[in-house]
Design an enzyme around this catalytic site. Structure first.
Site, PDB file in Angstrom:
ATOM      1  N   MET A  13     -29.643 -52.766  37.360  1.00 22.22           N
ATOM      2  CA  MET A  13     -28.927 -52.336  38.571  1.00 22.22           C
ATOM      3  C   MET A  13     -28.231 -53.536  39.193  1.00 22.22           C
ATOM      4  SD  MET A  13     -31.325 -49.641  40.620  1.00 22.22           S
ATOM      5  CE  MET A  13     -32.920 -50.339  40.216  1.00 22.22           C
ATOM      6  N   GLU A  37     -26.372 -56.081  35.426  1.00 19.83           N
ATOM      7  CA  GLU A  37     -25.364 -56.393  34.412  1.00 19.83           C
ATOM      8  C   GLU A  37     -24.672 -57.706  34.787  1.00 19.83           C
ATOM      9  OE1 GLU A  37     -21.531 -54.156  32.509  1.00 19.83           O
ATOM     10  OE2 GLU A  37     -21.528 -54.490  34.646  1.00 19.83           O
ATOM     11  N   CYS A 111     -21.566 -48.053  31.567  1.00 24.15           N
ATOM     12  CA  CYS A 111     -20.992 -48.147  32.914  1.00 24.15           C
ATOM     13  C   CYS A 111     -19.628 -47.454  32.969  1.00 24.15           C
ATOM     14  CB  CYS A 111     -20.853 -49.605  33.334  1.00 24.15           C
ATOM     15  SG  CYS A 111     -20.224 -49.744  35.017  1.00 24.15           S
ATOM     16  N   HIS A 178     -28.943 -42.834  29.054  1.00 25.10           N
ATOM     17  CA  HIS A 178     -28.803 -42.175  30.352  1.00 25.10           C
ATOM     18  C   HIS A 178     -28.251 -40.780  30.066  1.00 25.10           C
ATOM     19  CE1 HIS A 178     -26.643 -42.177  34.543  1.00 25.10           C
ATOM     20  NE2 HIS A 178     -27.526 -41.212  34.404  1.00 25.10           N
ATOM     21  N   GLY A 211     -33.676 -39.871  35.301  1.00 24.35           N
ATOM     22  CA  GLY A 211     -34.572 -38.888  35.919  1.00 24.35           C
ATOM     23  C   GLY A 211     -34.963 -39.139  37.365  1.00 24.35           C
TER      24      GLY A 211
HETATM   25  C1  FNR Z   1     -26.878 -48.702  38.287  1.00 23.72           C
HETATM   26  N1  FNR Z   1     -26.771 -48.475  36.905  1.00 23.72           N
HETATM   27  C2  FNR Z   1     -26.483 -49.520  36.054  1.00 23.72           C
HETATM   28  N2  FNR Z   1     -26.520 -49.337  34.700  1.00 23.72           N
HETATM   29  C3  FNR Z   1     -26.331 -50.374  33.853  1.00 23.72           C
HETATM   30  O1  FNR Z   1     -26.404 -50.188  32.636  1.00 23.72           O
HETATM   31  N3  FNR Z   1     -26.070 -51.624  34.351  1.00 23.72           N
HETATM   32  C4  FNR Z   1     -26.002 -51.878  35.691  1.00 23.72           C
HETATM   33  O2  FNR Z   1     -25.789 -53.024  36.107  1.00 23.72           O
HETATM   34  C5  FNR Z   1     -26.174 -50.787  36.583  1.00 23.72           C
HETATM   35  N4  FNR Z   1     -26.087 -50.959  37.953  1.00 23.72           N
HETATM   36  C6  FNR Z   1     -26.512 -49.971  38.801  1.00 23.72           C
HETATM   37  C7  FNR Z   1     -26.636 -50.224  40.172  1.00 23.72           C
HETATM   38  C8  FNR Z   1     -27.160 -49.264  41.014  1.00 23.72           C
HETATM   39  C9  FNR Z   1     -27.322 -49.555  42.474  1.00 23.72           C
HETATM   40  C10 FNR Z   1     -27.534 -47.991  40.489  1.00 23.72           C
HETATM   41  C11 FNR Z   1     -28.110 -46.924  41.384  1.00 23.72           C
HETATM   42  C12 FNR Z   1     -27.374 -47.724  39.149  1.00 23.72           C
HETATM   43  C13 FNR Z   1     -27.189 -47.175  36.330  1.00 23.72           C
HETATM   44  C14 FNR Z   1     -28.705 -47.118  36.192  1.00 23.72           C
HETATM   45  O3  FNR Z   1     -29.223 -48.131  35.355  1.00 23.72           O
HETATM   46  C15 FNR Z   1     -29.153 -45.750  35.641  1.00 23.72           C
HETATM   47  O4  FNR Z   1     -28.568 -45.535  34.394  1.00 23.72           O
HETATM   48  C16 FNR Z   1     -28.784 -44.568  36.550  1.00 23.72           C
HETATM   49  O5  FNR Z   1     -28.987 -44.882  37.912  1.00 23.72           O
HETATM   50  C17 FNR Z   1     -29.597 -43.335  36.206  1.00 23.72           C
HETATM   51  O6  FNR Z   1     -30.986 -43.610  36.274  1.00 23.72           O
HETATM   52  P1  FNR Z   1     -31.906 -43.138  37.505  1.00 23.72           P
HETATM   53  O7  FNR Z   1     -31.295 -43.710  38.751  1.00 23.72           O
HETATM   54  O8  FNR Z   1     -31.845 -41.624  37.542  1.00 23.72           O
HETATM   55  O9  FNR Z   1     -33.273 -43.646  37.217  1.00 23.72           O
END
Ligand code: FNR
Length: 334
Positions: A13, A37, A111, A178, A211
């Site tokens: 995240m 990332e 992303c 995802h 999830g």
């Molecule tokens: C993300 N997500 C994300 N995915 C990724 O591959 N690299 C990243 O840097 C990020 N950054 C990010 C920031 C924030 C604030 C959020 C909320 C989400 C996506 C994340 O890893 C995930 O795939 C999705 O949020 C779905 O999973 P959850 O939230 O349902 O557990």
């Protein structure tokens, strides 16, 4: 090398997955933690430095002094660095730089943000499976640590499987999926059936993701795992809101989580802006309360800490760091 079987994992995240949150997740029970990332060309502007005051390894941007990546021994065997890249050559350069400091490298292929797609990164790679494969294969062939990638699902289970099989043939150790397409948003239902379809048909562990809407307590993680038929689960938002979701013993109150997070933020000299951002995402609606507004006015770590009774702890720690001449601090940047 980490095993990806039966793991509960902090998902990558941006801005949330910095060192204090990763350590908190591990202490609460996460088995593995992903960094936010990090974009390859930005990473390549940094130099590795050992910070002997914090006992951390810092990758410091040579142009503006910001810390691109900070890590420490406690997470060494459990931290997975996620890269944003569209170039096998650059990805390998970064991976070689950090090879001794992290447990694995993950490539972001999910992303959907404009910044990523325009740069040919993130989900754009899924439209170019050959290129995506080459990036992974280059890393697998030249690194001593594990390589993985994280994707979104495609329009059909069959299409998803086809791309996954291609990526897996590069020799990656696991794949994060995802369960949403590139055009679906977090409020859309997650397609657990597609994750399951793929997980049943490939040879490496699938890490199920997406999830969080249904994960309100620790036991919900196992329900999601069962629904997706996966070996491991990766959690983003549920951990962003309350990192103690990783605790087998149950969730902790929000204020306890904030206090424990803040202690780590102080101990690891996290920037006030990043610390504030993470707490804002824990407080959510509660920002609109008298205490929330007082918090939003804070500019220093000490001010933030004072709200949770940790002002003195913060002051003392910072004074001791300053006496020892801390370098590579966030103060270098505005
Ligand atoms: C993300 N997500 C994300 N995915 C990724 O591959 N690299 C990243 O840097 C990020 N950054 C990010 C920031 C924030 C604030 C959020 C909320 C989400 C996506 C994340 O890893 C995930 O795939 C999705 O949020 C779905 O999973 P959850 O939230 O349902 O557990």
């Amino acid at each position: 090398m980490p095993s990806y079987e039966n793991k509960i994992i902090l998902a990558p995240m941006v801005r949330i997955g910095t060192l204090p949150m990763r350590l908190l997740a591990l202490r609460y029970g996460a088995d593995l933690v992903y960094t936010e990332e990090l974009i390859d060309w930005k990473f390549l502007r940094s130099k590795r430095r050992y910070n002997d005051i914090l006992n951390t390894v810092d990758y410091v941007d040579q142009t503006d002094g910001t810390i691109v990546f900070r890590t420490c021994n406690e997470e060494k065997d459990k931290v997975i660095l996620q890269l944003g890249t569209c170039s096998a050559e650059r990805a390998l350069k970064v991976a070689k730089l950090v090879e001794k400091d992290v447990a694995a490298i993950d490539i972001n292929m999910g992303c959907p943000k404009e910044f990523s797609i325009k740069g040919g990164m993130g989900v754009a790679l899924l439209a170019q499976p050959e290129k995506a494969y080459n990036i992974l294969k280059t890393l697998v062939d030249n690194l001593s640590i594990s390589v993985t990638c994280k994707i979104r699902i495609l329009q059909t289970p069959e299409e998803t499987l086809e791309v996954v099989e291609k990526l897996v043939s590069s020799g990656i150790k696991a794949i994060g999926i995802h369960g949403r397409t590139r055009d679906e948003r977090p409020q859309h239902a997650v397609h657990t059936d597609v994750i399951k379809y793929v997980a049943e048909r490939i040879s490496v562990p699938v890490i199920a993701n997406g999830g969080s809407k249904e994960i309100e307590k620790h036991s919900d993680i196992y329900k999601f795992k069962e629904m997706t038929g996966c070996s491991s689960v990766m959690i983003a938002r549920a951990a962003e809101w309350n990192c103690s979701i990783f605790r087998k013993e149950g969730l902790l109150p929000m204020d306890t989580v904030i206090e424990e997070y803040l202690k780590l933020a102080v101990e690891y000299d996290n920037s006030p802006s990043n610390t504030k951002y993470c707490i804002q995402n824990i407080l959510r609606d509660l920002q609109d309360t008298p205490r929330g507004r007082q918090f939003l006015d804070c500019q220093t770590l000490e001010q933030i800490c004072s709200i949770w009774g940790l002002g003195e702890f913060c002051r003392e720690t910072q004074v001791s760091y300053q006496k020892r001449g801390i370098q590579g601090r966030w103060q270098v940047t505005p």
